[in-house]
Design a protein around this motif. Structure first.
Motif: not given
Lengths: 93, 104, 499
Positions: A46-48, B56-57
């Motif tokens: 996840e892009n966090d 988002g990933y």
């Protein structure tokens, strides 16, 4: 004089090459992930920004452990390279 | 979101700049910097691809390749700088053209 | 972790500094060299076990200790071709290490020298074992880094510093090019595993970006393989490095570049095969002519041998460009022969240089009178490399030409034949200078080479004659390796079977 002319020619070529490549790339799309194997689901993260580092390092240790350990040997070899070149020459009698 | 093409274009342009640096610069340290630019072009491309895999990933494969590759680039730079110091000791200059006693 | 031979090489590499420290305290000379030779022997023993396993199973797949498998995870994939190349690396590495014990005794920093030597062999082994593009890159960097330091090892001379810097800049630019090509492949398929890449990119002939990637791969590996427009580092690096290191560079490291290049082209770029075949053939002809014509003009012994290496890389790349089973087998056999002959010549040149302190052919005239054994071995090597019938060079070069004629590349084969004729001129000049001419002041003063340097030289000279007399088992082995290289289906199945 001669050198300046060569430099000018090189610079012009480079600028032309950059422009041509820019045109080509923006015009013809890169086939991004066009040939991905549909049966192989990727291990996505996840892009966090708070967890991304841990997730990537977990991936490194799980899937890329051969590369990581080989990398340790590469770093060792690099240290040996620098030591080999920085050695102090003993005076011969 | 900016299109992926621009990132690839940036990577290719960085690569060409790096090659230009290797071909035209006279200072040996600048040549080593040119190598870094070349490697970073590839890194930009890797990171862009891994971010655009799905929305988002990110794909950790590209990231892990870049993390390891950075350290290799560091190794090569270190060795290059060691050789540069010896070249400076021998020639008292960093101009790569003074070095060309060997035939190219 | 890795396979036993590679483990042994890496462990011995890491152990060398510890041994060196103990020796420094106690003051025994030469122990590091013996230790490194022992390491190579242990690796050879383990390699024998691995080769039996490979001949039973076909392909051995090594993944990490955890159950995270390829194609996403890193892996080593060992087939007959890898075993074939590794045998060559360990053989030549052993000879050069034994030779270095005496040759390098006057230099300092011997501990680092043997560490780097073992590291270079380990890197090359890893490169041919790798089953993943990034694993290949990691070991490629190990090989490159150690070779940069070994070329610049005699740092008190301006020549080695200059050659080392030039080599570092060119070769690191090549590595960066490979990395860029890798990123494009990753962008297209989302994986870096060779088997996955091969199965996904098999039917993509009309993809423009694939050709750009292909060009980047050829340039990147071509710099290491000394294909002619990118060859300029090679003569300097070979002539400036200590002689055992030039034997390693010329005998095994430069052909490794070509081997890996053809392996990647066959696996990943199989859809663009006509394009890369033609490109490689044209590059090969340029390489032959460049190497041979430049070698005619040289007056420096090691520079002449270096240009001859470039010419032979042209022959090898031409054999690979044919891409038929015969062509690949011929090229692999020529790699073996070239490694034996060229390391023999470089080791002999090292002996001459050690005893006379000069590399100038005009001063080395008539050295055969004072150093008979070394000169006899040198003559055998020169006759072999000039492709005269009873010796080994003849068989492999003839095989390349026949394969070329069968694959209807007659013009290229004829050009290669012309090149072989051209090369005879300078090889005979070498023989005349070493044996027939009257000794100069420098060569009269030379003494015989020490025994521990003569042993590897004589064994290599014997190998030249032996392979020439009984070429059949070696031809069989290289045909098997070539079959393994071309058997892409089995290579893919070994990774993707369970999916």
């Amino acid at each position: 004089m001669e050198v300046a002319r060569i430099r000018l020619a090189v610079l012009t070529t480079v600028i032309l090459a950059i422009l041509i490549f820019w045109m080509l790339i923006v015009e013809y799309d890169f086939p991004a992930f066009k040939y991905v194997d549909p049966n192989q689901p990727p291990e996505l993260v996840e892009n966090d920004t708070s967890t991304i580092g841990q997730e990537v390092s977990r991936f490194l240790w799980e899937y890329r452990v051969i590369d990581l350990i080989a990398q340790a040997f590469v770093l060792f070899a690099a240290a040996a390279c620098c030591m080999a070149l920085l050695r102090i020459e003993e005076r011969k009698r | 979101m900016i299109s992926l093409s621009y990132y690839i274009a940036c990577a290719v342009v960085l690569y060409i700049i790096g090659l230009y640096c290797l071909a035209s610069k006279r200072n040996m340290i600048k040549l080593v910097m040119g190598l870094e630019i070349l490697v970073n072009a590839a890194h930009v491309s890797f990171i862009a691809f891994s971010a655009y895999r799905s929305v988002g990933y990110i794909d950790p494969l590209g990231h892990s390749v870049v993390i390891m590759s950075i350290s290799f680039a560091g190794c090569v730079t270190a060795l290059g700088l060691v050789i540069v110091t010896y070249a400076y000791k021998h020639y008292k200059t960093l101009d790569v053209r003074k070095l060309r006693r060997l035939k190219w | 972790m890795f396979t036993p031979p590679l483990n042994a090489l890496l462990v011995f590499m890491v152990g060398t500094p510890a041994i060196g420290w103990v020796i420094h305290k106690k003051g025994y000379p030469k122990v590091q060299g013996i230790y490194a030779s022992a390491g190579l022997l242990v690796a050879a023993y383990f390699l024998y076990g691995l080769s039996r396993e490979v001949s039973e199973k076909g392909i051995v797949l090594i993944t990490g200790p955890l159950p995270f498998n390829p194609p996403l995870g890193a892996c080593l994939q060992i087939d007959v071709f890898s075993i074939f190349m590794t045998m060559l690396y360990i053989l030549i590495g052993l000879f050069t290490t034994v030779y270095s014990i005496k040759f390098m005794e006057r230099d300092s920093g011997l501990t680092e020298y043997y560490t780097l030597m073992l590291g270079m062999v380990a890197g090359m082994t890893g490169v041919v074992f790798a089953g993943d593009f990034f694993t290949l890159f990691v070991f490629w960097e190990l090989m490159c880094l150690t070779s940069y330091a070994l070329v610049a090892f005699r740092k008190q001379k301006w020549e080695s510093i200059e050659a080392g810097f030039k080599y570092l800049i060119m070769s690191a630019a090549g590595s960066a090019t490979i990395l860029l090509a890798m990123s494009f492949l990753y962008g297209m398929t989302g994986t870096l595993n060779f088997a996955a890449l091969a199965s996904r990119l098999a039917n993509t002939s009309s993809e423009g970006w694939l050709y750009i990637t292909l060009a980047l791969v050829i340039v990147g590996f071509g710099i290491k393989a000394a294909i002619v427009p990118f060859h300029t580092w090679l003569p300097d690096a070979h002539s400036a490095a200590p002689s055992p290191v030039s034997a390693m560079l010329s005998g095994v490291m430069v052909p490794t570049g070509a081997c890996v290049l053809i392996r990647i082209l066959l696996l990943v770029f199989s859809s663009a095969q006509p394009a890369w075949q033609m490109t490689l053939a044209i590059f090969a002809v340029f390489t032959m002519f460049g190497g041979n014509l430049m070698a005619l003009l040289q007056n420096d012994l090691k520079r002449l041998l270096a240009f001859s290496t470039i010419a032979h890389m042209g022959y090898i790349v031409f054999g690979f460009a044919i891409a038929s089973p015969e062509g690949l087998a011929a090229s692999l056999f020529h790699i073996v022969n070239h490694a034996v002959m060229k390391s023999l010549l470089f080791l002999c040149a090292g002996a001459f240089i050690r005893q006379t302190k000069t590399r100038d052919l005009r001063k080395l005239r008539g050295i055969g009178k004072t150093m008979p054994m070394t000169s006899a071995a040198f003559t055998i090597g020169t006759i072999a490399i000039a492709a005269f019938p009873p010796l080994n060079g003849f068989w492999s070069e003839m095989m390349i030409i026949t394969a070329g004629v069968r694959a209807e590349m007659i013009i290229f084969s004829a050009l290669m034949l012309a090149n072989m004729a051209l090369s005879v001129v300078y090889y005979f000049r070498l023989i005349r200078i070493i044996i027939l001419e009257r000794p100069t002041k420098v060569s009269k003063k030379a003494t015989k080479a020490p025994v521990s340097m003569l042993i590897p030289i004589l064994v290599l000279a014997f190998l030249c004659i032996f392979i020439g007399a009984y070429p059949v088992p070696y031809i069989d082995a290289s045909s098997k390796a070539a079959e393994a290289m071309l058997n892409i289906g089995a290579y893919i199945d070994a990774v993707l079977r369970g999916l």
